[in-house]
Design a protein around this motif. Structure first.
Motif, PDB file in Angstrom:
ATOM      1  N   MET A  32      64.739 -62.062 -40.652  1.00  0.00           N
ATOM      2  CA  MET A  32      65.084 -62.781 -39.444  1.00  0.00           C
ATOM      3  C   MET A  32      64.157 -63.999 -39.319  1.00  0.00           C
ATOM      4  O   MET A  32      62.955 -63.890 -39.473  1.00  0.00           O
ATOM      5  CB  MET A  32      64.915 -61.857 -38.234  1.00  0.00           C
ATOM      6  CG  MET A  32      65.255 -62.544 -36.924  1.00  0.00           C
ATOM      7  SD  MET A  32      64.897 -61.556 -35.471  1.00  0.00           S
ATOM      8  CE  MET A  32      65.991 -60.195 -35.690  1.00  0.00           C
ATOM      9  N   THR A  33      64.728 -65.150 -39.045  1.00  0.00           N
ATOM     10  CA  THR A  33      63.920 -66.354 -38.887  1.00  0.00           C
ATOM     11  C   THR A  33      63.596 -66.581 -37.412  1.00  0.00           C
ATOM     12  O   THR A  33      64.345 -66.161 -36.528  1.00  0.00           O
ATOM     13  CB  THR A  33      64.652 -67.589 -39.441  1.00  0.00           C
ATOM     14  OG1 THR A  33      65.871 -67.753 -38.714  1.00  0.00           O
ATOM     15  CG2 THR A  33      64.945 -67.445 -40.923  1.00  0.00           C
ATOM     16  N   GLU A  34      62.474 -67.246 -37.195  1.00  0.00           N
ATOM     17  CA  GLU A  34      62.091 -67.565 -35.829  1.00  0.00           C
ATOM     18  C   GLU A  34      63.030 -68.609 -35.253  1.00  0.00           C
ATOM     19  O   GLU A  34      63.513 -69.473 -35.977  1.00  0.00           O
ATOM     20  CB  GLU A  34      60.689 -68.193 -35.814  1.00  0.00           C
ATOM     21  CG  GLU A  34      59.567 -67.301 -36.216  1.00  0.00           C
ATOM     22  CD  GLU A  34      58.258 -68.073 -36.224  1.00  0.00           C
ATOM     23  OE1 GLU A  34      57.319 -67.566 -35.610  1.00  0.00           O
ATOM     24  OE2 GLU A  34      58.189 -69.154 -36.826  1.00  0.00           O
ATOM     25  N   THR A  35      63.253 -68.544 -33.967  1.00  0.00           N
ATOM     26  CA  THR A  35      64.008 -69.617 -33.334  1.00  0.00           C
ATOM     27  C   THR A  35      63.141 -70.866 -33.336  1.00  0.00           C
ATOM     28  O   THR A  35      61.903 -70.786 -33.457  1.00  0.00           O
ATOM     29  CB  THR A  35      64.363 -69.258 -31.871  1.00  0.00           C
ATOM     30  OG1 THR A  35      63.157 -69.193 -31.110  1.00  0.00           O
ATOM     31  CG2 THR A  35      65.121 -67.949 -31.776  1.00  0.00           C
ATOM     32  N   VAL A  36      63.757 -72.004 -33.214  1.00  0.00           N
ATOM     33  CA  VAL A  36      63.008 -73.260 -33.199  1.00  0.00           C
ATOM     34  C   VAL A  36      62.036 -73.271 -32.019  1.00  0.00           C
ATOM     35  O   VAL A  36      60.884 -73.687 -32.155  1.00  0.00           O
ATOM     36  CB  VAL A  36      63.976 -74.467 -33.162  1.00  0.00           C
ATOM     37  CG1 VAL A  36      63.209 -75.759 -32.962  1.00  0.00           C
ATOM     38  CG2 VAL A  36      64.794 -74.520 -34.430  1.00  0.00           C
ATOM     39  N   GLU A  37      62.477 -72.767 -30.876  1.00  0.00           N
ATOM     40  CA  GLU A  37      61.578 -72.736 -29.716  1.00  0.00           C
ATOM     41  C   GLU A  37      60.345 -71.882 -30.004  1.00  0.00           C
ATOM     42  O   GLU A  37      59.223 -72.254 -29.656  1.00  0.00           O
ATOM     43  CB  GLU A  37      62.315 -72.223 -28.473  1.00  0.00           C
ATOM     44  CG  GLU A  37      61.444 -72.318 -27.234  1.00  0.00           C
ATOM     45  CD  GLU A  37      62.197 -72.058 -25.940  1.00  0.00           C
ATOM     46  OE1 GLU A  37      61.513 -71.738 -24.950  1.00  0.00           O
ATOM     47  OE2 GLU A  37      63.439 -72.166 -25.908  1.00  0.00           O
ATOM     48  N   THR A  38      60.525 -70.755 -30.677  1.00  0.00           N
ATOM     49  CA  THR A  38      59.393 -69.904 -31.054  1.00  0.00           C
ATOM     50  C   THR A  38      58.466 -70.638 -32.018  1.00  0.00           C
ATOM     51  O   THR A  38      57.239 -70.540 -31.908  1.00  0.00           O
ATOM     52  CB  THR A  38      59.884 -68.580 -31.665  1.00  0.00           C
ATOM     53  OG1 THR A  38      60.695 -67.909 -30.706  1.00  0.00           O
ATOM     54  CG2 THR A  38      58.732 -67.682 -32.062  1.00  0.00           C
ATOM     55  N   GLN A  39      59.047 -71.391 -32.951  1.00  0.00           N
ATOM     56  CA  GLN A  39      58.231 -72.172 -33.877  1.00  0.00           C
ATOM     57  C   GLN A  39      57.371 -73.182 -33.116  1.00  0.00           C
ATOM     58  O   GLN A  39      56.187 -73.361 -33.430  1.00  0.00           O
ATOM     59  CB  GLN A  39      59.113 -72.913 -34.883  1.00  0.00           C
ATOM     60  CG  GLN A  39      59.807 -72.014 -35.876  1.00  0.00           C
ATOM     61  CD  GLN A  39      60.793 -72.792 -36.742  1.00  0.00           C
ATOM     62  OE1 GLN A  39      60.656 -73.989 -36.931  1.00  0.00           O
ATOM     63  NE2 GLN A  39      61.788 -72.100 -37.264  1.00  0.00           N
TER      64      GLN A  39
END
Length: 125
Positions: free
Chosen positions: A1-8
């Motif tokens: 699962m990849t991080e959401t852009v906001e989480t990044q």
């Protein structure tokens, strides 16, 4: 699962906060774009080397950096972050404490990492 852009962006902001507290020039170097435009709370126009030199020389020392009121807006591969910061520290040996608002523009670099391309700092009065 990849991080959401906001989480990044949230993670990059925390990495920046920790690097500022530690005056970690190598992390700051990674996070600041080569051609970053920084407008200080005094209206001065600064570049990457100005910011790195202030941390490296000890001119700026940040003891506490407490964020609040964070807002993130996404515009394609650009993120705009507005955050209020309570700062406790010193500049050139004199106390530099206060309530500030930072606006940072994050963009994806050619290497695929998030970097700050523009920043503006204002005092909250």
């Amino acid at each position: 699962m990849t991080e959401t852009v906001e989480t990044q962006i949230i993670n990059a902001e925390e990495r920046l906060r920790q690097a500022m507290l530690a005056s970690d020039v190598s992390i700051l170097d990674e996070l600041l774009a080569t051609d970053i435009i920084i407008t200080s709370h005094l209206g001065e126009l600064l570049g990457k080397q100005d910011d790195l030199a202030a941390h490296e020389s000890g001119l700026i020392k940040i003891h506490e950096l407490n964020p609040s009121e964070r807002q993130i807006q996404m515009h394609g591969e650009v993120a705009i972050v507005s955050v209020r910061m309570q700062i406790l520290g010193s500049y050139d040996g004199s106390p530099a404490n206060g309530d500030f608002r930072f606006t940072r523009v994050w963009a994806v670099s050619s290497s695929g990492t998030w970097q700050i391309v523009a920043a503006h700092i204002g005092m909250v009065t």
